[in-house]
Structure formats: C-alpha cells, structure tokens
Write a protein that holds these residues in place. Structure first.
Motif, short mmCIF file in Angstrom:
data_model
loop_
_atom_site.label_atom_id
_atom_site.label_comp_id
_atom_site.label_asym_id
_atom_site.label_seq_id
_atom_site.Cartn_x
_atom_site.Cartn_y
_atom_site.Cartn_z
N TRP A 95 2.18 -11.51 15.98
CA TRP A 95 1.39 -12.70 15.65
C TRP A 95 2.06 -13.95 16.21
CZ3 TRP A 95 3.76 -16.03 12.07
CH2 TRP A 95 4.79 -15.50 11.31
N VAL A 96 1.28 -14.99 16.39
CA VAL A 96 1.77 -16.21 17.04
C VAL A 96 2.31 -17.21 16.02
CG1 VAL A 96 1.04 -18.21 18.43
CG2 VAL A 96 0.23 -15.91 19.01
N CYS A 97 1.47 -17.59 15.06
CA CYS A 97 1.88 -18.56 14.05
C CYS A 97 1.03 -18.37 12.80
CB CYS A 97 1.78 -19.98 14.58
SG CYS A 97 0.13 -20.50 15.08
N ALA A 98 1.44 -19.04 11.72
CA ALA A 98 0.72 -18.89 10.47
C ALA A 98 0.87 -20.14 9.62
CB ALA A 98 1.25 -17.68 9.69
N VAL A 99 -0.18 -20.47 8.89
CA VAL A 99 -0.14 -21.54 7.92
C VAL A 99 0.25 -20.90 6.59
CG1 VAL A 99 -1.46 -23.31 6.71
CG2 VAL A 99 -1.91 -22.86 9.14
N ALA A 100 1.37 -21.31 6.05
CA ALA A 100 1.86 -20.81 4.78
C ALA A 100 1.72 -21.91 3.74
CB ALA A 100 3.31 -20.37 4.90
N ALA A 101 1.24 -21.56 2.56
CA ALA A 101 1.03 -22.57 1.52
C ALA A 101 1.54 -22.07 0.18
CB ALA A 101 -0.45 -22.90 1.42
N THR A 102 2.24 -22.95 -0.50
CA THR A 102 2.65 -22.70 -1.88
C THR A 102 2.08 -23.84 -2.71
OG1 THR A 102 4.70 -23.99 -1.75
CG2 THR A 102 4.82 -21.68 -1.06
N LYS A 103 2.36 -23.84 -3.99
CA LYS A 103 1.89 -24.94 -4.85
C LYS A 103 2.56 -26.25 -4.48
CE LYS A 103 0.75 -22.02 -8.72
NZ LYS A 103 1.00 -21.64 -10.11
N ARG A 104 3.72 -26.17 -3.84
CA ARG A 104 4.49 -27.38 -3.54
C ARG A 104 4.45 -27.85 -2.09
NH1 ARG A 104 9.32 -25.21 -7.02
NH2 ARG A 104 8.54 -25.78 -9.07
N ALA A 105 4.16 -26.95 -1.16
CA ALA A 105 4.28 -27.32 0.25
C ALA A 105 3.42 -26.45 1.15
CB ALA A 105 5.74 -27.22 0.70
#
Length: 124
Positions: free
Chosen positions: A57-67
C-alpha cells in the motif's frame, strides 16, 4: 480505480466530527495528488494503493479520537526536503494533519513519490 464509498462512510461516521473533517481533508489531498489510487478501509485506516496491490500500500489516513495523520508505508525511502515525515520504524513514516494541511504541495510531492516507489525495498 477501486473505491468502497459505503465502507469509507461507515469508517468516517465513527470518528468525532473534528477528526472526521481532518480525515476528509487528508484523503482529499491524497486524491488530488494521485487520483488513480484505489482506496478502501484496511487495518482500520483509509488506505490507498496502486494497482490493487494491498501488500504494498502507498499511504493511509489514520484517525484516533485525538489526532489524524497520513502514514506512508515506505516513508523511510522518500526524499523529504521539507522535513514533514516523522517516525523511526524500518519503513513507516507519518505526517500530522496540521503539517499536511499547512504544506499541501509538499504532501502532494510525497504522495506522488510514494506511488513511484510503491514496491521499493531497503537494500538488504
């Protein structure tokens, strides 16, 4: 290009509103830089790849409650003249939403470079 909009909407709906907006902004930056990429929710992230190759895979958007951040699978191999990438793993590097939002041209260059180096490996 393969996309899974329903799957992506469900993932976004589980994020707090401010994180959702940031995730959408980062995804839009990736799409603008490399509209040919496939996208799907993989590993609890909005992940982008070329040619349906989810192993590289190339890239990914990662999300948590804080960032929210943009992760590059082969980030350690990328030329980063603006110093956006952080991390110290063998390959993975990330860019915070704030940095990516402030420097969209540099992020676009990283995305295009990551596509070109999708299957590169460290000498070993």
């Amino acid at each position: 290009m393969t996309t899974h909009p329903g799957q992506i909407d469900v993932w976004l709906d589980h994020l707090p509103a401010d994180r959702r907006d940031e995730a959408v902004q980062l995804a839009d930056q990736v799409r603008a830089a490399a509209p040919e990429l496939d996208e799907a929710i993989k590993w609890n992230r909005l992940t982008f790849t070329a040619g349906g190759d989810w192993h590289h895979w190339v890239c990914a958007v990662a999300a948590t409650k804080r960032a929210v951040s943009l992760s590059f699978h082969k980030g350690s191999l990328l030329d980063d003249p603006d110093g956006l990438l952080t991390g110290d793993g063998q390959y993975l590097r990330g860019v915070s939403h704030a940095r990516a939002h402030a420097e969209p041209a540099a992020v676009a260059a990283l995305v295009r470079q990551a596509v070109a180096r999708q299957k590169d490996m460290l000498p070993g």
